[in-house]
Enzyme design. Structure first.
Site, short mmCIF file in Angstrom:
data_model
loop_
_atom_site.label_atom_id
_atom_site.label_comp_id
_atom_site.label_asym_id
_atom_site.label_seq_id
_atom_site.Cartn_x
_atom_site.Cartn_y
_atom_site.Cartn_z
N GLY A 72 48.81 34.16 35.52
CA GLY A 72 49.86 34.74 34.70
C GLY A 72 49.73 34.52 33.21
O GLY A 72 50.73 34.52 32.49
N ASN B 247 48.42 36.56 30.98
CA ASN B 247 48.82 37.78 30.27
C ASN B 247 50.34 37.91 30.22
O ASN B 247 50.91 38.26 29.18
CB ASN B 247 48.21 39.02 30.92
CG ASN B 247 46.81 39.29 30.41
OD1 ASN B 247 46.63 39.73 29.29
ND2 ASN B 247 45.81 38.97 31.23
N ASN C 118 48.53 48.66 33.53
CA ASN C 118 47.66 47.59 34.03
C ASN C 118 46.70 47.19 32.92
O ASN C 118 46.39 48.00 32.03
CB ASN C 118 46.85 48.09 35.23
CG ASN C 118 45.95 47.01 35.81
OD1 ASN C 118 46.38 45.85 35.97
ND2 ASN C 118 44.70 47.34 36.11
N HIS D 266 42.78 45.57 32.43
CA HIS D 266 41.54 45.30 33.16
C HIS D 266 40.53 44.69 32.19
O HIS D 266 40.37 45.18 31.07
CB HIS D 266 41.00 46.60 33.77
CG HIS D 266 39.77 46.37 34.58
ND1 HIS D 266 39.80 45.79 35.83
CD2 HIS D 266 38.46 46.61 34.30
CE1 HIS D 266 38.57 45.68 36.29
NE2 HIS D 266 37.74 46.17 35.39
C1 GRF Z 1 43.06 39.34 33.71
O1 GRF Z 1 41.72 39.19 33.39
C2 GRF Z 1 43.42 40.80 33.83
O2 GRF Z 1 42.68 41.60 32.99
C3 GRF Z 1 43.08 41.09 35.27
O3 GRF Z 1 43.44 39.95 35.97
C4 GRF Z 1 43.38 38.81 35.10
C5 GRF Z 1 44.71 38.16 35.16
O4 GRF Z 1 44.76 36.98 34.42
N1 GRF Z 1 43.76 42.28 35.73
P1 GRF Z 1 46.16 36.28 34.14
O5 GRF Z 1 46.80 36.04 35.53
O6 GRF Z 1 46.97 37.21 33.31
O7 GRF Z 1 45.83 35.00 33.47
#
Ligand code: GRF
Length: 200
Positions: free
Chosen positions: A12, A14, A106, A108
């Site tokens: 989590g 992000n 989303n 990525h």
């Molecule tokens: C990130 O690298 C995002 O791009 C991908 O999953 C990962 C999630 O990381 N979809 P976090 O849980 O936000 O640390």
């Protein structure tokens, strides 16, 4: 349109970056709910530390549409207008996508359409790419596929490992996601097929 619903499955970071932006007044939005399909996801603890509503909705053993219906119900109850996938390790059903048309984002960790799917940073590193980065896109029924809102490139350096490259990409993700959310919330775009045209 201001109320965000965050879906995650893990760490989590992000989500935390978005929550910090909001808390510091740099992103005008509200996180109405954080939902995890994995009961032990650290992101749920982070949500509680931020004083946010954290909901554990285990997906294990449930058929995709049945599960998605539960998620949609919680999002609707909380008045969510924009759904933010932040490390959510599930494909959405067609029913879910139809429920929030062009209202699901989303992020990525690659420059799509290169390296969709799992371990995108490692894929780019192993391929020998000189540039990688991250992509924020609208979500459709296909994996890592919908129209691209924003992308940011990062260099791959000679002395990188897959881990140092991943860290550089993640730092870019933490900036880019909030920028894309602000743009979508403000409606500063126009869509023509797959192309998202940003308006000034
Ligand atoms: C990130 O690298 C995002 O791009 C991908 O999953 C990962 C999630 O990381 N979809 P976090 O849980 O936000 O640390």
């Amino acid at each position: 349109m201001r109320k965000l619903g965050i879906l995650l499955s893990g760490r989590g970071s992000n989500f935390a970056a978005i929550a910090r932006r909001i808390a510091s007044g740099r992103l005008d939005a509200e996180i109405a709910v954080v939902i995890s399909n994995k009961p032990g996801a650290p992101g749920l603890d982070t949500a509680r530390e931020f004083g946010l509503k954290a909901v554990s909705l285990p997906s294990k053993g449930l058929e995709r549409e049945t599960y998605d219906r539960q998620v949609i119900d919680v999002l609707r109850q909380q008045g969510v207008e924009l759904v933010i996938l932040a490390g959510y390790m599930r494909l959405l059903s067609a029913a879910f996508v139809r429920e929030f048309p062009l209202r699901i984002l989303n992020i990525h960790p690659s420059l799509l359409p290169s390296f969709p799917g799992l371990d995108a940073q490692h894929q780019a590193f192993a391929y020998g790419a000189k540039v990688s980065g991250c992509t924020v896109h609208f979500v459709d029924e296909k994996l890592d596929h919908g129209p691209i809102v924003l992308q940011r490139a990062v260099p791959v350096e000679n002395d990188d490992t897959a881990d140092t490259l991943s860290a550089r990409i993640l730092a870019a993700e933490h900036e880019l996601y909030s920028e894309a959310i602000a743009l979508v919330l403000a409606g500063r775009y126009r869509i023509d097929g797959r192309r998202v045209m940003l308006l000034s």
